[in-house]
Write an enzyme that holds these catalytic residues in place. Structure first.
Site, short mmCIF file in Angstrom:
data_model
loop_
_atom_site.label_atom_id
_atom_site.label_comp_id
_atom_site.label_asym_id
_atom_site.label_seq_id
_atom_site.Cartn_x
_atom_site.Cartn_y
_atom_site.Cartn_z
N ASP A 193 7.37 -0.82 12.96
CA ASP A 193 8.42 -0.97 11.94
C ASP A 193 8.49 -2.43 11.50
OD1 ASP A 193 11.11 0.97 11.19
OD2 ASP A 193 11.13 -1.14 10.60
N CYS A 210 15.30 8.07 0.85
CA CYS A 210 16.72 8.21 1.22
C CYS A 210 17.61 7.13 0.60
CB CYS A 210 16.87 8.17 2.73
SG CYS A 210 15.97 9.48 3.55
N CYS A 264 18.81 0.71 -11.36
CA CYS A 264 19.07 2.02 -10.76
C CYS A 264 19.92 1.75 -9.51
CB CYS A 264 17.77 2.73 -10.42
SG CYS A 264 16.73 1.80 -9.29
#
Lengths: 379, 77
Positions: free
Chosen positions: A60, A191, A339
């Site tokens: 990660d 997400c 956005c």
């Protein structure tokens, strides 16, 4: 060999005749790599740690953000701003000191994937984008590793085990056999863009952990050759059969050398953010107060997507319609496209530049999320 | 001939429907073109088609009462 402490700790699953001491030892000697310590990665890591997988690798590159806490339950408030690999290992080691953790604080790329993945038996997908999934798929095909796919869209999820060699030595389908090519543009948001209910990645991650444990201990039926689709709203589960497709597999690089030269980001139309086409919130505030008539604000979120910001209201063209309705975009003003987080606006710019060669387009860095944060901080 | 169509993910959002009944389509190709005529937005989406719970890669004949699922890939995780 399991030591007395471990025998005690894993007693409840050793009692299961399907697992027994032999199964527990298989778990202990197995090596599982989890790519992404986010929504899916957290429950996967927690359960694989709890059941006693011997070695767990965690890939990660990100830090814990406040907006992660609603679903990434490995992390707490104190972790915000810290590296996910560090926070997760700290917590997981407390959960089970018998597990060895290896962390990779990096983004999986065509340059490092082979070297990392080759050290593991099973790979679990906790990624949030198409480019990494195709890359992961191809690396696993080249290295003959099974990987456990999980992905989420609002209240829906897909799960499958790819490239799995079954007991009859028959290899199951891969991600490319199901989806030979990625979406034309990232209409399929992640997400952070389209939202996710906290519990859904938890459910999916646990199903991924379940498949991992079954593969290691060689019990049950593996979700290979099948795609499980679940909908959390109506709790419907669908299982769809998939075949391995040699035609689709021809797209996999033939060698590790070719793999390192494959441009996965480009293949998936991933946007490479160009800084010169980005406007920060501070700059937007300045432009709006000094030069409002010379800028145009274009909201590329869905119609009425919340939150609606009064100050930013000008024109709304949902990303899907951006090319068809491009005539609404001013060619002479400085056009600021925004956005929710900056992903869709960057795609919109790329599409408009490609199609019409527009040079006056800028994306709002961090989107509405960042705008709200700046307003909150001012108060 | 009635075909039951299930739409998932972004396709359900683009069409506003998660389930449809389509009449008079012989095979998956005519089903696809009929859907695109009815929902032009779908043109921009990539999806695979499953007939009776099995992914099909080429044009497939449909039968009365078949269920066809339209599956887009999901990005999130």
């Amino acid at each position: 060999m399991l030591n007395p402490e471990e025998l005690l700790r894993y007693n409840r699953q050793i009692r299961l005749p399907e697992i027994g001491e032999a199964g527990q030892e298989k778990l202990k000697s197995s090596k599982v790599l989890v790519i992404g310590a986010g929504g899916l990665g957290c429950p996967v890591l927690q359960y694989l740690t709890a059941v006693g997988v011997g070695t767990i690798g965690i890939v990660d590159f990100d830090k814990v953000d406040e907006s992660n806490l609603q679903r990434q339950i490995l992390y707490s408030v104190d972790d915000v701003g810290k590296l996910k690999v560090d926070c997760s290992v700290r917590k997981l080691t407390r959960q089970n000191p018998h597990v060895r953790f290896i962390t990779y604080n990096l983004q999986l790329t065509n340059q490092n994937a082979i070297d990392i993945i080759k050290n593991y038996d099973i790979i679990v997908d906790g990624t949030d984008n198409f480019a990494t999934r195709y890359l992961l798929n191809d690396a696993c095909v080249l290295l003959d590793k099974p990987w456990i796919y999980g992905s989420i869209h609002r209240f829906e999820a897909q799960i499958s085990v790819f490239n799995y060699l079954n007991k009859n030595k028959i290899k199951g389908p891969t991600y490319r056999c199901l989806f030979p090519s990625p979406p034309l543009l990232e209409l399929e948001g992640n997400c952070s863009e389209i939202g996710v209910l906290g519990v859904l990645p938890g459910i999916v991650g646990m199903l991924q952990a379940n498949e991992t444990i079954k593969i290691i201990t060689e019990i049950g039926d593996i979700l290979s050759g099948e795609l499980l689709i679940l909908n959390a709203l109506n709790l419907q589960f669908h299982t769809i059969g998939i075949e391995r497709s040699e035609t689709s597999l021809q797209a996999v690089p033939v060698s590790e050398a070719q793999f390192t030269k494959t441009a996965y980001g480009q293949f998936c139309n991933t946007v490479t953010k160009e800084l010169k086409h980005e406007v920060s919130i501070e700059e937007l505030h300045r432009l709006m107060s000094e030069n409002r008539e010379n800028i145009q604000l274009v909201d590329v979120r869905e119609q009425n997507e919340s939150p609606q910001i009064e100050e930013l209201k000008e024109i709304n063209i949902p990303l899907v319609e951006i090319i068809d309705k491009a005539y609404n975009i001013d060619r002479n003003k400085k056009v600021i496209i925004f956005c929710k987080s900056g992903v869709r606006s960057a795609i919109a710019i790329q599409l408009l530049q490609k199609k019409f060669g527009m040079k006056n387009l800028f994306t709002l860095k961090g989107g509405v999320n960042e705008w709200l944060r700046s307003v909150k901080n001012k108060i | 001939m009635n075909i039951n169509v299930l739409l998932f993910g972004s396709l359900a959002e683009a069409t506003g429907k998660s389930q449809l009944e389509i009449n008079n389509v012989l095979d998956t190709e005519t089903l696809r073109s009929k859907l695109l005529r009815e929902f032009p937005k779908l043109e921009k989406y990539k999806f695979v088609i499953a007939v009776c719970k099995h992914v099909v890669k080429s044009n497939t004949i449909l039968h009365e009462g078949d269920t066809v699922a339209l599956l887009p890939p999901f990005a999130g995780g």
